[in-house]
Structures are given as C-alpha cells and as structure tokens.
Design a protein around this motif. Structure first.
Motif, PDB file in Angstrom:
ATOM      1  N   CYS A  59      40.926 -66.422 -38.038  1.00 15.56           N
ATOM      2  CA  CYS A  59      40.884 -66.613 -36.816  1.00 15.56           C
ATOM      3  C   CYS A  59      39.510 -66.463 -35.558  1.00 15.56           C
ATOM      4  O   CYS A  59      38.105 -66.318 -36.934  1.00 15.56           O
ATOM      5  CB  CYS A  59      41.407 -64.999 -35.702  1.00 15.56           C
ATOM      6  N   VAL A  60      39.016 -67.875 -34.633  1.00 17.87           N
ATOM      7  CA  VAL A  60      38.503 -68.688 -34.280  1.00 17.87           C
ATOM      8  C   VAL A  60      38.140 -67.638 -32.423  1.00 17.87           C
ATOM      9  O   VAL A  60      39.132 -67.574 -31.576  1.00 17.87           O
ATOM     10  CB  VAL A  60      38.281 -69.565 -34.384  1.00 17.87           C
ATOM     11  N   ASN A  61      37.724 -67.694 -32.189  1.00 13.21           N
ATOM     12  CA  ASN A  61      36.926 -66.762 -30.888  1.00 13.21           C
ATOM     13  C   ASN A  61      35.661 -67.928 -30.293  1.00 13.21           C
ATOM     14  O   ASN A  61      34.783 -67.335 -30.731  1.00 13.21           O
ATOM     15  CB  ASN A  61      36.899 -65.703 -30.746  1.00 13.21           C
ATOM     16  N   LEU A  97      44.403 -68.582 -35.980  1.00 13.50           N
ATOM     17  CA  LEU A  97      44.244 -67.572 -34.868  1.00 13.50           C
ATOM     18  C   LEU A  97      43.693 -68.226 -33.924  1.00 13.50           C
ATOM     19  O   LEU A  97      42.677 -68.164 -34.145  1.00 13.50           O
ATOM     20  CB  LEU A  97      44.728 -66.406 -35.177  1.00 13.50           C
ATOM     21  N   LEU A  98      42.812 -69.054 -32.614  1.00 13.98           N
ATOM     22  CA  LEU A  98      42.587 -69.331 -31.964  1.00 13.98           C
ATOM     23  C   LEU A  98      43.247 -68.016 -30.890  1.00 13.98           C
ATOM     24  O   LEU A  98      44.087 -67.701 -30.035  1.00 13.98           O
ATOM     25  CB  LEU A  98      42.620 -70.821 -31.629  1.00 13.98           C
ATOM     26  N   ILE A  99      41.378 -67.770 -30.794  1.00 11.05           N
ATOM     27  CA  ILE A  99      41.939 -66.244 -29.241  1.00 11.05           C
ATOM     28  C   ILE A  99      41.308 -66.577 -28.252  1.00 11.05           C
ATOM     29  O   ILE A  99      39.774 -67.420 -28.530  1.00 11.05           O
ATOM     30  CB  ILE A  99      41.270 -65.318 -30.278  1.00 11.05           C
ATOM     31  N   GLN A 100      41.637 -66.312 -27.359  1.00 10.53           N
ATOM     32  CA  GLN A 100      40.686 -67.069 -26.064  1.00 10.53           C
ATOM     33  C   GLN A 100      40.642 -65.609 -25.105  1.00 10.53           C
ATOM     34  O   GLN A 100      41.693 -65.440 -24.766  1.00 10.53           O
ATOM     35  CB  GLN A 100      41.573 -67.832 -25.014  1.00 10.53           C
ATOM     36  N   ASP A 101      39.780 -65.060 -23.968  1.00  8.19           N
ATOM     37  CA  ASP A 101      39.776 -64.479 -23.326  1.00  8.19           C
ATOM     38  C   ASP A 101      40.000 -64.699 -21.845  1.00  8.19           C
ATOM     39  O   ASP A 101      38.998 -64.853 -21.220  1.00  8.19           O
ATOM     40  CB  ASP A 101      38.230 -63.976 -23.009  1.00  8.19           C
ATOM     41  N   ASN A 102      40.886 -64.880 -21.880  1.00  9.05           N
ATOM     42  CA  ASN A 102      41.387 -65.705 -20.537  1.00  9.05           C
ATOM     43  C   ASN A 102      43.252 -65.192 -20.475  1.00  9.05           C
ATOM     44  O   ASN A 102      43.435 -64.442 -20.951  1.00  9.05           O
ATOM     45  CB  ASN A 102      41.291 -66.587 -20.295  1.00  9.05           C
TER      46      ASN A 102
END
Length: 162
Positions: A59-61, A97-102
């Motif tokens: 996963c990448v953030n 898995l692309l993780i976003q903080d929104n």
C-alpha cells in the motif's frame, strides 16, 4: 520498461543538481510564490520514496511522507536521494492499495505501474516549475525537453515533420 520515463526524469534532475550552485538550489523564486528548486526536488523525491516503500508493503500513502527538509537545503544529499530512487525503481508490477488522508475516498485499488505513471507526470509538472525558477535566475542549465511531457515532445516532433 514502464519506469523508463521516470528514470529519464530522475537522470535529468541528477544532471541539473550536479551543475546547479547551492545558492540557486535554495533560492526562493518570486515567480513560484517564494518556493525553491530544492522544495520541488524534495516533493518529487518523497513521493517516489513513498511508492518504493509501498511496493514492498502493498500500500502507498503519499500524504504520510517523511518530509525530510534536508533534501530541500542540502543539494548533495538530494543528489544521493535521486540516485537511491533510480537504483530502487522496481521492474515488476503488483497490485497496491492507495490510501488517502481525506474524507471523500479513503483508499482505492491501483498498481505499482499505474503509480509509476503518476509519479512521472507529477515529476514533469514540478520540473516545469523548476524551469520557471531557472529562467527567473537567468540560468540556462537544462535541455529544451526538461519539464515537458513525452507526449508533448512527440506531438511537436510530428508537427515539425509535416
């Protein structure tokens, strides 16, 4: 290989940093809202580092990057980071898995190759801004293709050939 454009862009940045003086690397460009070339370099490098770490973990953030301010002030350290990025480009694709903080979208399925393309486009955007800062300082240190998308270069070549 899909990482080829990103490798080329990183090599172009490497060449630039090897001829750019430190005072110019940290110069606050009025044309860019008092942002330096070093700050753009840091942003490019840190997103690539996030992707490289994400390849290993699945996963990448990009929002959760390190923000190492040494990259934006220490030109030699930035050169070493670029060399690491080039060396650590992974040749094989894998799901991520692309993780976003929104609040809108917390995560989305993607792939390493898709994110390489994103990082390449992202680097081009920042390289175009770096080119503006170089012009502001009257420095002619990059090729005419620096900060120009490969598709745009190809289109211009086709138009000129007609």
């Amino acid at each position: 290989m899909i990482s080829h454009p990103l490798s080329d862009q990183l090599n172009d940045l490497h060449k630039l940093l090897n001829v750019l003086q430190t005072k110019d690397y940290v110069f606050s460009s009025v044309m860019l809202g008092n942002i330096s070339i070093g700050q753009h370099i840091r942003h490019i490098i840190e997103l690539i580092q996030c992707l490289q770490q994400g390849h290993n973990g699945g996963c990448v953030n990009y929002d959760n990057r390190k923000r190492d301010f040494r990259i934006e002030t220490d030109r030699q350290f930035a050169i070493e980071c670029i060399e690491d990025c080039i060396h650590n480009l992974v040749p094989n694709d894998r799901p991520l898995l692309l993780i976003q903080d929104n609040d809108l979208l917390k995560s989305v399925n993607t792939s390493y190759y898709r994110e390489l393309i994103y990082n390449s486009e992202h680097a081009i955007h920042h390289m175009a801004l770096i080119r503006v800062a170089l012009r502001e300082m009257n420095l002619d240190l990059v090729s005419e293709h620096f900060g120009v998308a490969p598709a745009t270069i190809k289109h211009h070549e086709e138009v000129c050939a007609q």
